[in-house]
Design an enzyme around this catalytic site. Structure first.
Site, PDB file in Angstrom:
ATOM      1  N   ASP A 195      33.209  43.250  40.685  1.00 32.19           N
ATOM      2  CA  ASP A 195      32.570  44.023  41.988  1.00 32.19           C
ATOM      3  C   ASP A 195      32.120  45.230  41.715  1.00 32.19           C
ATOM      4  O   ASP A 195      31.269  45.455  40.873  1.00 32.19           O
ATOM      5  CB  ASP A 195      34.016  43.955  42.967  1.00 32.19           C
ATOM      6  N   ASP A 204      48.332  53.037  46.117  1.00 29.38           N
ATOM      7  CA  ASP A 204      48.868  51.632  46.123  1.00 29.38           C
ATOM      8  C   ASP A 204      48.220  50.626  45.284  1.00 29.38           C
ATOM      9  O   ASP A 204      48.640  49.275  45.222  1.00 29.38           O
ATOM     10  CB  ASP A 204      48.651  51.472  47.796  1.00 29.38           C
ATOM     11  N   HIS A 251      34.155  48.422  48.405  1.00 31.75           N
ATOM     12  CA  HIS A 251      34.324  46.777  48.342  1.00 31.75           C
ATOM     13  C   HIS A 251      35.331  46.334  47.282  1.00 31.75           C
ATOM     14  O   HIS A 251      36.166  45.579  47.779  1.00 31.75           O
ATOM     15  CB  HIS A 251      32.986  46.145  48.164  1.00 31.75           C
ATOM     16  N   TYR A 363      28.034  26.547  41.875  1.00 30.83           N
ATOM     17  CA  TYR A 363      28.144  26.025  40.316  1.00 30.83           C
ATOM     18  C   TYR A 363      29.008  24.989  40.505  1.00 30.83           C
ATOM     19  O   TYR A 363      30.352  25.123  40.713  1.00 30.83           O
ATOM     20  CB  TYR A 363      28.053  26.960  39.522  1.00 30.83           C
ATOM     21  N   SER A 416      34.209  37.676  51.210  1.00 22.82           N
ATOM     22  CA  SER A 416      34.580  38.498  50.196  1.00 22.82           C
ATOM     23  C   SER A 416      36.073  38.843  50.227  1.00 22.82           C
ATOM     24  O   SER A 416      36.776  39.015  49.262  1.00 22.82           O
ATOM     25  CB  SER A 416      33.875  39.874  50.435  1.00 22.82           C
TER      26      SER A 416
END
Length: 474
Positions: A195, A204, A251, A363, A416
């Site tokens: 990512d 955390d 992200h 795929y 995501s």
């Protein structure tokens, strides 16, 4: 002198004064006027300006050189490949050692990528050639025995425990608390988060970040521009080609928290696994953009680390593109041969992947699981892609709270977010059986679902992932 002559002389004098004044003004204008810079094609441009423009132009060409992924046929030696590239005035930028004959080639002639691709496809020594394409993140900006997490924000994590809060449907969750009565994960299981990197200092996440054991040597990148081994303490940064995969987008940190934020520590949120090791891989920049080449090199890194003795069994990939890459497909297949599961986001275009594929989720490989997103009422999320054949399972993907940059927490939505839920459940399964074969792991995941009416005909399993079923808690 006559009166007429006097007036004539006065008129002439006045004209001379005005001409002199106007000439003086023109001189002042000339002194104060700064000429507009000529273009580099203008013959009036100074030599210094020419050199500056040419240097700038060269820099731009260097920055935008076309890169192509070329796989040469079996039997073509690396020496022969180098001669071909030299003949075409190209440079071999990198070799993907996990895939025989796969090289990253950079054009030195100022051609566009498609022209370079056509040039290599025409060679009898080449199996395939393709442009290095751009990749984007897949998020929208935006009664039985159980174990309850005491993390301060756990009540907002409906994907783990849905009591009907904020208008949701009670029970529309992955049954995490019943699964935790059996296992909360294992620090022997490594999940690679492919990512934008991960904030490995987040309180955390810090205790669940993978650290390269001293017994395993630093990664030797086969990139021909590399200066030597990369000190991959916590993973790999493909954007800057170094061993610091710190996240500057957010992200990747968010996805990592869904998989493995430390649970039961009274802080923030809980991950699907309270105990796990997250391997950060950064191939996306601060804007959430990456390339196929960097994704391939990151997967190649995971394969190398697996072969070196790291128990990395899962790659979590929350990104995608509509462009099919045979090179990317090859390296994902190779990861499967090494026993690595590849969990991928189905995409956020509200479209049918059976008709319009979204890669890498589409795929058709034995180690790929494609994940759709559902909301807190167990309905397919409005943005989520689907596919009765090509999308396999669904998971929570709307209003998902997880870890964020600057030690913060944030809600996002997208396939995501659904993807790391499935990756996390796969890690729970492996905590019970670390040597479970890949085919069995994948089959177990696809059977461990709650059938959901809204998902019938939308995903092949017809259901949303259930962690408790996956670990035998129900």
């Amino acid at each position: 002198m006559s009166r007429n002559n006097i007036w004539a002389h006065l008129a002439i004098a006045l004209v001379l004064v005005l001409v002199a004044a106007f000439a003086g003004q023109i001189a002042r204008w000339r002194r104060n006027w700064t000429p507009v810079k000529q273009s580099s094609s203008s013959p009036e441009t100074s030599r210094d300006s020419d050199e500056s423009e040419e240097s700038s132009s060269d820099d731009q060409r260097d920055e935008h050189k076309a890169e192509v992924l070329v796989r040469f046929r079996a039997g073509v030696t690396q020496e022969a490949i180098e001669k071909i590239a030299q003949k075409l005035n190209d440079e071999i930028e990198d070799r993907i050692e996990a895939i025989d004959g796969l090289d990253v080639i950079e054009d030195e002639n100022g051609k566009d990528a498609e022209s370079v691709v056509a040039q290599y496809r025409a060679l009898p020594e080449v199996e395939y050639a393709e442009a290095n394409s751009e990749i984007k993140l897949d998020h929208e900006d935006a009664g039985r025995k159980h174990v309850h997490a005491d993390d301060e924000l756990f009540f907002r994590q409906w994907g783990l425990f849905n009591s009907g809060q904020n208008g949701g449907r009670a029970g529309a969750d992955i049954s995490a608390m019943r699964a935790w009565a059996v296992t909360t994960g294992s620090d022997k299981t490594v999940v690679a988060v492919l990512d934008s990197g991960v904030d490995y200092t987040h309180p955390d996440l810090a205790n669940n970040i993978w650290t390269r054991p001293p017994i395993i040597k630093a990664y030797q990148d086969d990139d021909l521009t590399s200066d030597g081994p990369i000190d991959d303490v916590h993973g790999f940064n493909l954007v800057e080609d170094n061993g610091d995969p710190i996240d500057d987008n957010g992200h990747g940190t968010h996805c990592a928290g869904i998989i493995g934020a430390e649970g039961g520590n009274g802080l923030g949120v809980a991950g699907v696994n309270w105990n796990v090791k997250i391997m950060p891989l950064k191939f996306m920049d601060e804007n959430g953009l990456g390339t196929t080449k960097d994704a391939i090199e990151a997967i190649n890194y995971v394969i190398d680390r697996k072969r070196a003795g790291v128990n990395v069994r899962i790659i979590s990939a929350s990104w995608g593109s509509t462009i099919k890459s045979r090179a990317l497909e090859d390296v994902i297949r190779k990861a499967g041969e090494e026993g690595i599961l590849f969990v991928a986001a189905a995409g956020n275009s509200s479209s049918d992947n059976d008709r319009a594929p979204h890669y890498p989720a589409s795929y058709d490989l034995g180690n790929v699981i494609s994940v759709a997103a559902v909301n807190r009422s167990d309905q397919l999320a409005s943005f989520s892609n689907f596919g009765a054949k090509s999308v396999h399972v669904a998971a929570p993907g709307e209003e998902i709270l997880s870890t964020w940059l600057e030690h913060d927490f944030r809600e996002l939505k997208g396939t995501s977010m659904a993807t790391p839920f499935v990756s996390g459940v796969a890690a729970l399964i492996l905590s019970q059986n670390p040597n479970l074969p890949l085919s069995d792991l994948r089959a177990k995941l696809l059977k461990s679902v709650d059938p959901i009416p809204s998902l019938k005909g939308k995903v092949s399993s017809g259901g949303r992932i259930n962690a408790a079923k996956a670990v035998g808690a129900e």
